[in-house]
Structure formats: C-alpha cells, structure tokens
Motif scaffolding. Sequence first.
Motif, mmCIF file in Angstrom:
data_model
loop_
_atom_site.group_PDB
_atom_site.id
_atom_site.type_symbol
_atom_site.label_atom_id
_atom_site.label_comp_id
_atom_site.label_asym_id
_atom_site.label_seq_id
_atom_site.Cartn_x
_atom_site.Cartn_y
_atom_site.Cartn_z
ATOM 1 N N ASN A 160 100.352 3.304 50.075
ATOM 2 C CA ASN A 160 99.903 2.483 48.942
ATOM 3 C C ASN A 160 100.550 3.026 47.666
ATOM 4 O O ASN A 160 100.185 4.102 47.187
ATOM 5 N N LYS A 161 101.522 2.310 47.127
ATOM 6 C CA LYS A 161 102.251 2.765 45.940
ATOM 7 C C LYS A 161 101.337 2.943 44.730
ATOM 8 O O LYS A 161 101.639 3.704 43.818
ATOM 9 N N GLN A 162 100.221 2.238 44.739
ATOM 10 C CA GLN A 162 99.290 2.319 43.625
ATOM 11 C C GLN A 162 98.669 3.711 43.507
ATOM 12 O O GLN A 162 98.305 4.151 42.409
ATOM 13 N N LYS B 158 116.081 7.477 47.002
ATOM 14 C CA LYS B 158 115.596 6.432 47.901
ATOM 15 C C LYS B 158 116.383 6.392 49.210
ATOM 16 O O LYS B 158 115.813 6.117 50.278
ATOM 17 N N ASP C 105 107.274 12.731 46.378
ATOM 18 C CA ASP C 105 108.617 12.197 46.606
ATOM 19 C C ASP C 105 109.508 13.187 47.345
ATOM 20 O O ASP C 105 110.324 12.797 48.181
ATOM 21 N N LYS D 67 100.071 6.630 43.771
ATOM 22 C CA LYS D 67 100.900 7.485 42.907
ATOM 23 C C LYS D 67 100.755 7.067 41.439
ATOM 24 O O LYS D 67 100.631 7.923 40.553
ATOM 25 N N LYS D 68 100.754 5.778 41.207
ATOM 26 C CA LYS D 68 100.610 5.278 39.830
ATOM 27 C C LYS D 68 99.287 5.738 39.221
ATOM 28 O O LYS D 68 99.246 6.177 38.068
#
Length: 286
Positions: free
Chosen positions: A100-102, A252, A186, A104-105
Amino acid sequence: MIIYYKIKTKLVKKFMDIYDFHIYKIPNLKDKLFSKKQNIDIFFHTGAVNKQDIKLINITNILIVSSKKTKDIVSNNPKIKINDNQIFVIYPVVDIPKINKQDKKDFLKSRNLNKKTTILYFTAKEFKTTGVSSFLNIIKNLKNKNFVAIISGDKLQLKPTVSLLQEMGLSKKVILIQEDMYNISDIFILPTSNKLLSYSVLKAMSYKNVVFLPQTNSASELLDSFSIMNSSIDSSIGFRVDMLLESKGELKIYQKNNIKIAKQLTLNKQFKKLKKIIKNNKEVKI
C-alpha cells in the motif's frame, strides 16, 4: 517416504499436506542394536552443516539445501559420501505482500518529511553481527542527503543504538522503531558478517526494496552484482547508494528486478520444483 527436517518450513508443511510420509527417528543405542537400519528419502536441511547432519546426509537419497553455498560445503566435505546429483537447492519460500503506497506517504507526513524522501532500512535480531555500525557508517558518508534511515528491532537492540547515533551525529537522520518497516522502505542495507542465508533479504526483496548485502552471505546468490558488497565494511557501497538517491529511475529498475526474483520463490513455485525432484528420483519410494 521417510523424511527428516531441522525446521518445519512452509515447504515442509506443504509436503506433509500432500505426501504420505514417516519422520526419521534418530536411533538410540537400543535401536542401533536391534532395529533395522533405515535410510532417509528426503532430508530438508536448513542452517549450518553440523556433525549430526553429516551422519544423516550419508544415509539420504535426496538432500534439499537452502543455498548454493551450502551445496558447495556439502560437496567439498570429505566426510560426506553423497553425490552432487542428490543435492538440490531450493531457496526459502517468501510470500509476496500487497504493498500500500499510502503507508509510506502517511509515515513521511507524520514525521514532517518531504513526500519524495527515500527511506533506507536496517533490521536484524542481533545488531552487532549484522552490522548496525557499518550501516551507520555508510549513511553518515552519503553525499546526497535526501533520505531518512530507519532501524528497527527489539528494545534490547535499540537501546545501545541510541548512544551510537549520538556519538556519530546521526540522531536527527535515523529513526528507531520496534515494528518491521519493509512495507515503506526503498533500500535495505544489511552489512552482516553472518554467512548463513539471511531471510530478511528475501523479505525485503518481496517488498520491492533494493538490497545491499556482502558476498559472504548466502542470500547474495539471488542479487544483481550491483547489490553485492565485497565485505561487511565495503565503503564503496556509499557511491552506489548515492547513485540511487540521485536517480529515481535507477532505483525503480533495481526494485522491479528484486520483486521479479522474489516472485520465483513463492510456495507454489518452490513446491513445483520439489515435486519434479521427487518424480525424477528413482530411489525415493512414493
């Protein structure tokens, strides 16, 4: 089938769900005198090769090991009589999580950090042998400062790390936390002196991390040459980390490559390898 294992791994559990088997019992003195000698059809080996293992390997038809380095150790041991074509490498199983990228945000926002900040990560059960000091030396010498480092572990490991951060002037650059943070990191750096395969490396790869690890650790077999350190104190690693901090595109590329490798280590794919090994081995009684 007669099997033996040191740890009931996910692969072993899956085997036990599918096949009929008996677990080999290490004979006591009475067994040795009055019982018929048994061979082991499959020995699921993990960890270091000890004296007891050598005895068991010598009566084994199929030996499953968790790395090429372990296979080499077995093959080159004069006390072991098993042939190379009886030894098979199946790396530990790894689950592929949903990222879920959220997460990290939200983490960066809660720490008042820029949303484009790169997260460097270190975690281990035992900080000293897994290189927490080397990790801190690496990040201290980075030229690009657009990162934050996270070190996670239990309280006993984190407590002495506080004074270490103060000594190195890194208190504001490193976050100490008890929970695993693979899901938001990362780049995972593990400058360990341990030679046995570090499962944390596979876990980091499954969470799409770039990984840096010394060549002496068995998990390095799965990494691109770019990610392999010459030793646990390899200072050149800083240049490579700086390159990734400068170029999100390069970051990436290596992240995608690692998740691609991790997807080859799922339970279904590893179990298919095991089934093929069993099918092709005539010595094993199914």
